[in-house]
Motif scaffolding. Structure first.
Motif, PDB file in Angstrom:
ATOM      1  N   VAL A  13     -11.831  -3.979  -6.288  1.00  0.00           N
ATOM      2  CA  VAL A  13     -10.166  -3.873  -6.075  1.00  0.00           C
ATOM      3  C   VAL A  13      -9.707  -3.140  -4.883  1.00  0.00           C
ATOM      4  CG1 VAL A  13      -8.086  -2.983  -7.364  1.00  0.00           C
ATOM      5  CG2 VAL A  13      -9.994  -4.316  -8.633  1.00  0.00           C
ATOM      6  N   GLY A  14     -10.577  -1.765  -4.980  1.00  0.00           N
ATOM      7  CA  GLY A  14     -10.096  -0.996  -3.731  1.00  0.00           C
ATOM      8  C   GLY A  14     -10.396  -1.799  -2.344  1.00  0.00           C
ATOM      9  N   VAL A  56      -6.125  -6.173   2.272  1.00  0.00           N
ATOM     10  CA  VAL A  56      -4.669  -6.733   2.212  1.00  0.00           C
ATOM     11  C   VAL A  56      -3.776  -5.627   3.146  1.00  0.00           C
ATOM     12  CG1 VAL A  56      -2.797  -7.286   0.817  1.00  0.00           C
ATOM     13  CG2 VAL A  56      -4.899  -7.806   0.102  1.00  0.00           C
ATOM     14  N   ALA A  57      -3.964  -4.459   2.676  1.00  0.00           N
ATOM     15  CA  ALA A  57      -2.980  -3.407   3.495  1.00  0.00           C
ATOM     16  C   ALA A  57      -3.315  -3.534   5.050  1.00  0.00           C
ATOM     17  CB  ALA A  57      -3.391  -1.992   2.916  1.00  0.00           C
ATOM     18  N   LEU A 111       0.301   3.388  -1.819  1.00  0.00           N
ATOM     19  CA  LEU A 111      -0.004   2.599  -3.143  1.00  0.00           C
ATOM     20  C   LEU A 111       1.250   3.469  -4.259  1.00  0.00           C
ATOM     21  CD1 LEU A 111      -1.076   0.614  -4.884  1.00  0.00           C
ATOM     22  CD2 LEU A 111      -3.035   1.910  -5.174  1.00  0.00           C
ATOM     23  N   VAL A 128     -10.375  -4.995  -1.932  1.00  0.00           N
ATOM     24  CA  VAL A 128      -9.356  -6.230  -1.483  1.00  0.00           C
ATOM     25  C   VAL A 128      -8.282  -5.292  -1.097  1.00  0.00           C
ATOM     26  CG1 VAL A 128      -7.929  -7.938  -2.665  1.00  0.00           C
ATOM     27  CG2 VAL A 128     -10.413  -7.716  -3.143  1.00  0.00           C
ATOM     28  N   TYR A 129      -7.623  -4.427  -1.625  1.00  0.00           N
ATOM     29  CA  TYR A 129      -6.315  -3.557  -1.570  1.00  0.00           C
ATOM     30  C   TYR A 129      -6.425  -3.067  -0.050  1.00  0.00           C
ATOM     31  CZ  TYR A 129      -3.101  -0.059  -1.035  1.00  0.00           C
ATOM     32  OH  TYR A 129      -1.929   1.009  -0.610  1.00  0.00           O
ATOM     33  N   GLY A 130      -7.515  -2.443   0.295  1.00  0.00           N
ATOM     34  CA  GLY A 130      -7.697  -1.883   1.531  1.00  0.00           C
ATOM     35  C   GLY A 130      -7.702  -2.960   2.662  1.00  0.00           C
ATOM     36  N   ARG A 176      -3.490   5.600   2.287  1.00  0.00           N
ATOM     37  CA  ARG A 176      -3.248   4.276   1.580  1.00  0.00           C
ATOM     38  C   ARG A 176      -2.886   4.529   0.189  1.00  0.00           C
ATOM     39  NH1 ARG A 176      -8.421   0.710   4.139  1.00  0.00           N
ATOM     40  NH2 ARG A 176      -7.254   0.421   6.240  1.00  0.00           N
ATOM     41  N   LEU A 177      -3.719   5.474  -0.356  1.00  0.00           N
ATOM     42  CA  LEU A 177      -3.262   5.882  -1.815  1.00  0.00           C
ATOM     43  C   LEU A 177      -1.877   6.350  -2.014  1.00  0.00           C
ATOM     44  CD1 LEU A 177      -6.566   7.616  -3.164  1.00  0.00           C
ATOM     45  CD2 LEU A 177      -5.829   5.218  -3.543  1.00  0.00           C
TER      46      LEU A 177
END
Length: 374
Positions: free
Chosen positions: A203-204, A210-211, A15, A206-208, A11-12
């Protein structure tokens, strides 16, 4: 866990690619009263005046005047002969060159840091570099740590010149009022002291989320019947699905390692590892989707999109529970991975057995049966 670290790295990576693309989209020339943020190129033209610059860019060029501070990270930072910075300079770049004037202090880190014969610093100069050249005027002290360091013939240092370098050359015409002193600690400490970026933990999360939601939407849209088949398989055969998931999790890496023993197998191993990394993410999303489907079925609700949201959001919340949350996420992952493996096996068998009723070759969706509702 290995699963979580693999997913995180992937995922990173995604990103990082997105950020790089966004930076390319934003590439352009930025010059205003104050420049802040990320951009492609920052140029202060000759005769132009800005108050300050704080930017992350590909290139920063100062031909005009910056009345305040310059703080930047870039591929190249160049203060030309006509350029002037009235405040301090904090810079990190592959190449940093000062041909103009800085009234305040300079703290710089880069592969190459140069203060040319036309450059002047009104305060102190601190630099860390692979190659550094000091051949201009510095009113205060100089501290430089570098692999290769040159003190040029035009250097005029008002204070002490402290350095640490693998190779140091001092021209006899250089002027150093406070003397030259070697300090063995400078190669580790010299340069700007940028504060690390602190990203809140949410933040991490939420990002995970959404992805994973985006991946789930893609899977449900492209393979609707296969996706519902995965959910049914988890509900009808949870033990079998979890067991197959565990065997897949252990067996595939072992097979990849055995394949890597042969030279011809190395490229296949790399491709297989990449595919398995994606399968881990897919299995996790499918597992949580399957649990969401099961939860909704308790309330006689049949909607695959709502099940996706319920499953992923629910497990995101459960993940905040120490130990227990991780265990539940791992179980859902095994269920999803196993159900996917079983679905792919059934798809392969159907393809091997020939055409489906109606004369068409079996597809991935057709291997699991019903067309989904909602």
């Amino acid at each position: 866990m290995a699963i979580q670290s693999t997913t995180l790295r992937r995922r990173l990576l995604v990103l990082g690619v997105v950020v790089a693309l966004l930076l390319q989209v934003g590439t352009g020339i930025a010059a205003a009263q104050s420049v802040e943020g990320a951009t492609g190129t920052v140029v202060v033209e000759s005769g132009e005046t800005v108050s300050s610059i704080e930017a992350f860019a590909s290139t920063i060029v100062i031909r005009g005047t910056v009345t305040g501070d310059l703080a930047g990270a870039a591929g190249t930072i160049h203060i030309t002969e006509t350029g002037r910075v009235g405040g301090n300079v904090e810079a990190a770049a592959a190449t940093i060159r000062i041909d103009g004037t800085v009234d305040g202090d300079v703290a710089a880190a880069g592969a190459t840091v140069e203060l040319s014969e036309t450059g002047a610093v009104g305060g102190d100069l601190e630099a860390g570099a692979n190659y550094a050249l000091v051949d201009g005027a510095v009113a205060g002290d100089v501290s430089v740590g570098a692999e290769t360091l040159e003190l040029g013939p035009n250097a005029d240092i008002g204070g002490t010149f402290r350095y640490d370098a693998g190779a140091f050359t001092q021209d006899p015409d250089a002027t150093v009022a406070g003397g030259v002193v070697r300090d063995a600690s400078l190669r580790q400490t010299a340069g700007p002291d940028f504060q690390p970026l602190t990203i809140p933990s949410w933040v991490g999360i939420v990002y995970g989320l959404v992805a994973s939601l985006l991946l789930g939407v893609v899977l449900l849209a492209i393979f609707p019947a296969f996706s519902m088949g995965v959910a049914r398989r988890v509900a009808d055969e949870p033990v079998k699905s979890g067991g197959v998931g565990l065997l897949t999790l252990v067996g595939v890496p072992v097979l990849l390692l055995l394949l890597a023993v042969t030279i011809i197998g190395i490229p296949l191993t790399l491709l297989g590892a990449a595919a398995f990394g994606l399968a881990v993410w897919v299995g996790s999303v499918y597992g949580q989707f399957a649990v969401g489907t099961w939860v909704l079925s308790m309330f006689d609700v049949d909607n695959r999109w709502l099940a996706l949201v319920v499953g992923l959001v629910g497990f995101a919340l459960l993940g905040a529970i120490p130990v227990l949350g991780g265990i539940l996420e791992f179980i859902a992952f095994l269920l999803g991975l196993g159900a996917v493996a079983l679905g792919l096996r059934n798809s392969y068998r159907n393809r091997s057995s020939g055409a489906t009723p109606g004369g068409r070759q079996a597809t991935l969706d057709e291997s699991v049966g019903d067309t989904p509702t909602a």
